[in-house]
Design a protein around this motif. Structure first.
Motif, PDB file in Angstrom:
ATOM      1  N   VAL A 180      -0.997   8.813  -5.851  1.00 12.22           N
ATOM      2  CA  VAL A 180      -2.138   7.509  -5.611  1.00 12.22           C
ATOM      3  C   VAL A 180      -2.401   7.891  -3.860  1.00 12.22           C
ATOM      4  O   VAL A 180      -1.942   8.768  -3.631  1.00 12.22           O
ATOM      5  N   GLU A 181      -3.037   7.332  -3.025  1.00 14.53           N
ATOM      6  CA  GLU A 181      -3.703   7.626  -2.064  1.00 14.53           C
ATOM      7  C   GLU A 181      -3.405   7.316  -1.273  1.00 14.53           C
ATOM      8  O   GLU A 181      -2.621   6.034  -1.064  1.00 14.53           O
TER       9      GLU A 181
ATOM     10  N   ASP B 117      -4.168   3.086  -0.966  1.00 16.25           N
ATOM     11  CA  ASP B 117      -4.040   2.536  -2.885  1.00 16.25           C
ATOM     12  C   ASP B 117      -2.910   1.775  -2.739  1.00 16.25           C
ATOM     13  O   ASP B 117      -1.185   1.639  -2.058  1.00 16.25           O
TER      14      ASP B 117
ATOM     15  N   ARG C 259      -0.380   9.613   0.685  1.00 22.55           N
ATOM     16  CA  ARG C 259      -0.911  10.642  -0.576  1.00 22.55           C
ATOM     17  C   ARG C 259       1.139  10.580  -1.320  1.00 22.55           C
ATOM     18  O   ARG C 259       1.291  11.168  -1.134  1.00 22.55           O
TER      19      ARG C 259
ATOM     20  N   VAL D 221       1.229   0.536 -10.301  1.00 28.14           N
ATOM     21  CA  VAL D 221       0.831   1.352 -10.714  1.00 28.14           C
ATOM     22  C   VAL D 221       2.039   2.193 -11.966  1.00 28.14           C
ATOM     23  O   VAL D 221       2.846   1.680 -12.268  1.00 28.14           O
TER      24      VAL D 221
ATOM     25  N   ARG E 155       0.936  -1.161   0.443  1.00 34.14           N
ATOM     26  CA  ARG E 155      -0.239   0.140   0.105  1.00 34.14           C
ATOM     27  C   ARG E 155       1.027   1.537  -0.536  1.00 34.14           C
ATOM     28  O   ARG E 155       1.856   1.228   0.938  1.00 34.14           O
TER      29      ARG E 155
ATOM     30  N   ILE F  68      -0.122  -0.427  -4.575  1.00 35.05           N
ATOM     31  CA  ILE F  68       0.508   0.313  -5.428  1.00 35.05           C
ATOM     32  C   ILE F  68       1.609  -0.595  -5.841  1.00 35.05           C
ATOM     33  O   ILE F  68       2.222  -1.121  -7.215  1.00 35.05           O
TER      34      ILE F  68
ATOM     35  N   GLN G 139       1.283   8.597 -11.699  1.00 35.41           N
ATOM     36  CA  GLN G 139       0.186   8.831 -10.997  1.00 35.41           C
ATOM     37  C   GLN G 139       0.187   9.218  -9.436  1.00 35.41           C
ATOM     38  O   GLN G 139       1.303   9.505  -9.353  1.00 35.41           O
TER      39      GLN G 139
END
Ligand code: ZN
Length: 299
Positions: free
Chosen positions: A256-257, A260, A214, A250, A210, A262, A254
């Motif tokens: 990502v939060e 997310d 962010r 990913v 993950r 990855i 991009q």
């Protein structure tokens, strides 16, 4: 992506040259005039700390160990949150213990300066065995590793002025951390002088990875030493990285939060088995991601 990185690096060089030059005029001040607080103090090498400006704003710029400090506004405190101006900085894992000046320059104000004490911390030595061809590289592999180093050095030099994350960092995977950060590694009997610049999570191949906060994916690739790798820019010089992946989920560019997925854990690159290597660099300072997570928990 390469072009974008070049632009960011060039912008940073310009920014540095104009803004931080004022430190030459910084005068030592009495503690009452300092207007800043550093937490925690003293600081162990390989760890990050927070500097709070009592009277300042996000346009202030700081410096510690020749690295920039960016500031941001954040509500701090659980009972009665207060708006504070905070900057984060790191004492690189290879910094020599001692007292270092931390300076802050705010528009229209006298420069602020304080001393930060960096303590020695013993991280120890670990021993690993890998195929000898991953130690004595062929000409082709040397060239490949050199090409990849150019890309990774550029990613690590990213200094986007905007902070992209907020709140506490989370663990990139659930599972046992073998906190081998800072250890020197004896590889096939020879001591590598470069310390291990991350934490290793001992989790099975295929475990989902993950994003801890962010950010923007600035580099993905399959590299000789790191294997399949992802680099995330969280802004203001904070960059996290994930190595030895089996799968990257990913793309470069991009956003990502936090939380997310990855990538997936693997055993690519120079490894002895499946694990996640998780690294965090703060304006180039290599810091231990585990205490760093605790530090972000104070925000
Ligand atoms: Zn590692």
């Amino acid at each position: 992506m390469l072009k974008k990185l070049l632009v960011i690096t060039a912008l940073w060089a310009f920014f540095c040259g104009t803004g931080l030059g004022t430190f030459k005029n910084a005068a030592a001040q009495t503690p009452a005039q300092k207007g800043l607080k550093v937490l925690p103090q003293p600081l162990d090498r390989g760890n990050a700390a927070m500097v709070e400006l009592i009277q300042g704003n996000v346009d202030c710029q700081g410096s510690f160990d020749k690295r920039p400090i960016f500031f941001f506004q954040e509500k701090v405190g659980s009972k009665k949150p207060e708006d504070k101006i905070i900057g984060l900085f790191g004492a690189d894992v290879m910094i020599k213990p001692g007292a270092y000046p931390l300076t802050v320059s705010c528009p229209g104000q006298r420069d602020l300066i304080t001393q930060v004490t960096v303590r020695e911390k013993s991280y120890g030595v670990r021993t690993i065995k890998v195929p000898q061809r991953q130690v004595d590289l062929s000409k082709e592999d040397q060239e490949r590793a050199a090409r990849e180093k150019v890309l990774t050095d550029m990613a690590l030099a990213t200094r986007s002025p905007e902070r992209l994350w907020s709140g506490s960092f989370i663990d990139p995977v659930d599972g046992q951390v073998n906190s081998s950060f800072g250890r020197q590694t004896k590889i096939n009997g020879v001591l590598n002088p470069r310390p291990h610049a991350g934490a290793d999570y001992l989790v099975p191949e295929g475990t989902q990875v993950r994003a801890p906060a962010r950010g923007l994916v600035i580099l993905t690739g399959d590299h000789f030493f790191s294997g399949k790798a992802v680099y995330i820019d969280h802004g203001q010089g904070l960059i996290s990285m994930y190595f030895h992946l089996s799968e990257i989920l990913v793309n470069d560019g991009q956003t990502v939060e936090r939380g997310d997925i990855i990538a997936k854990v693997g055993r690519t690159g120079r490894v002895t088995g499946a694990h996640l290597h998780y690294g965090v660099y703060l304006n180039g300072a290599r810091i231990d991601p585990i205490p760093f997570k605790k530090l972000t928990g104070l925000l």
